[in-house]
Scaffold this motif. Structure first.
Motif, PDB file in Angstrom:
ATOM      1  N   HIS A 234       0.841  -1.206   0.000  1.00 18.33           N
ATOM      2  CA  HIS A 234       0.000   0.000   0.000  1.00 18.33           C
ATOM      3  C   HIS A 234       0.874   1.255   0.000  1.00 18.33           C
ATOM      4  O   HIS A 234       0.618   2.196  -0.747  1.00 18.33           O
TER       5      HIS A 234
ATOM      6  N   GLU B   7      -8.926  -0.752   4.116  1.00 18.91           N
ATOM      7  CA  GLU B   7      -8.245  -1.978   4.570  1.00 18.91           C
ATOM      8  C   GLU B   7      -7.324  -1.681   5.751  1.00 18.91           C
ATOM      9  O   GLU B   7      -7.247  -2.449   6.708  1.00 18.91           O
TER      10      GLU B   7
ATOM     11  N   HIS C 181      -2.354  -7.517  -6.553  1.00 13.59           N
ATOM     12  CA  HIS C 181      -2.474  -7.204  -5.126  1.00 13.59           C
ATOM     13  C   HIS C 181      -3.841  -7.662  -4.609  1.00 13.59           C
ATOM     14  O   HIS C 181      -3.944  -8.337  -3.583  1.00 13.59           O
TER      15      HIS C 181
ATOM     16  N   GLU D 157      -4.881 -10.705  -1.973  1.00 12.08           N
ATOM     17  CA  GLU D 157      -5.787 -10.498  -0.838  1.00 12.08           C
ATOM     18  C   GLU D 157      -6.944 -11.497  -0.866  1.00 12.08           C
ATOM     19  O   GLU D 157      -7.265 -12.116   0.150  1.00 12.08           O
TER      20      GLU D 157
HETATM   21 FE   FE2 Z   1      -4.871  -3.913  -0.290  1.00  7.35          FE
END
Ligand code: FE2
Ligand code: FE2
Length: 319
Positions: A88, A135, A209, A213
């Motif tokens: 991130h 998140e 990404h 997740e």
């Molecule tokens: Fe993420």
């Protein structure tokens, strides 16, 4: 970029990068710096305090789509968390602003049109930021809690999964506009082409990404959740049994046990008295003594006690 080789701990780190330069982005997120010489994946990971298994899982998944969900048991959640958090930071603090600068440089001369394009890009960046900040605010602290053995009562991974949507619609739109409608001289064309490369790369990166997740992180969280739930149930049961034995002063008499068994089967004081051939007052005295010894006052609590301590079978209880 599939090459079907599943990398292992003994492979040289440099060979991973030679085969798939995209791994470079993952290295940074795992906190692995360049300059690893000829060391193996395992040696490099150990030097950087990274769990080798988790590193290889992410790399093999992003390169070859290879992941066996049964293996999620062996993942290091702290390493996975560290990877996602650092991704991130890389994305928000480096990749998005870098592409913005590049794009601005390419379209700046277009005045109004350039401004509209930048607006579209900024909207995209805002959406991605919102997605990632959510998140960081909700999911990551929740998982850190799970790692420490704490289960939250108002958040779970199913809630996260339901809302984990895509964020690249605006980027697709932007790419289309650049590709289809932006005319220009050679210099601008070169700048735009370079920017498009970055945008495509950025899109792939963000897609991967999200995939890590959804397909690695989420199942691993689910596993952690159920493990914590099970251990909490076990803890409650053992503390109940322990409490029962501890606070009794002495163990329940056979008659008191009979009263409990009758109670959890739904009998009233009068019915228990008739059933055991004693007076209602004696039943009341037994109940008072049971409550004092066990520190359990409700029928629901006594029912749990009776099941856990084997006084009754769960199938004989009216739930
Ligand atoms: Fe993420
Ligand atoms: Fe996400």
């Amino acid at each position: 970029m599939k090459n079907n080789k599943v990398y292992e701990a003994d492979d040289q780190m440099i060979s991973l990068i030679r085969d798939n330069y995209n791994v470079l982005q993952s290295l940074g997120s795992f906190g692995i710096n360049l300059g690893f010489g000829d060391k193996t994946v395992d040696e490099t990971c150990k030097d950087n305090n990274v769990d080798t298994y988790t590193f290889l899982t992410v790399v093999n998944f992003t390169i070859n789509d290879y992941f066996n969900p049964d293996d999620s048991e062996k993942l290091s959640m702290p390493t996975l968390m560290q990877y996602l958090e650092a991704s991130h930071v890389y994305f928000l603090d480096y990749q998005l602003p870098t592409i913005r600068k590049q794009l601005e440089d390419a379209v700046i001369q277009d005045d109004g049109l350039g401004k509209l394009i930048m607006n579209l890009y900024d909207e995209y960046a805002r959406e991605v930021k919102k997605h990632m900040k959510y998140e960081e605010r909700m999911l990551f602290p929740y998982v850190k809690g799970l790692i420490n053995g704490e289960a939250s009562s108002n958040y779970d991974v199913t809630t996260f999964s339901k809302h984990h949507g895509q964020t690249d619609t605006k980027l697709k739109e932007l790419k289309n506009i650049i590709l289809k409608y932006l005319p220009g001289d050679t210099l601008r064309n070169n700048k735009l082409t370079a920017t498009l490369y970055c945008i495509y790369n950025n899109e792939t990166w963000l897609g991967l990404h999200a995939k890590v997740e959804d397909e690695i992180f989420v199942p691993a969280i689910r596993r952690l959740e159920s493990r914590i739930k099970q251990s909490n149930v076990a803890k409650n049961i053992s503390s109940m049994v322990f409490k029962g034995v501890q606070e009794n002063g002495n163990i329940l008499s056979d008659r008191e046990k009979e009263v409990i068994i009758s109670l959890v089967q739904g009998m009233s004081n009068k019915e228990i008295a008739d059933h055991l051939f004693i007076s209602t007052n004696t039943v009341i005295t037994h109940r008072r003594n049971i409550a004092r010894k066990l520190q359990i006052h409700s029928t629901a609590g006594l029912t749990i006690y009776a099941i856990v301590n084997g006084l009754v079978d769960i199938s004989s209880v009216k739930l």
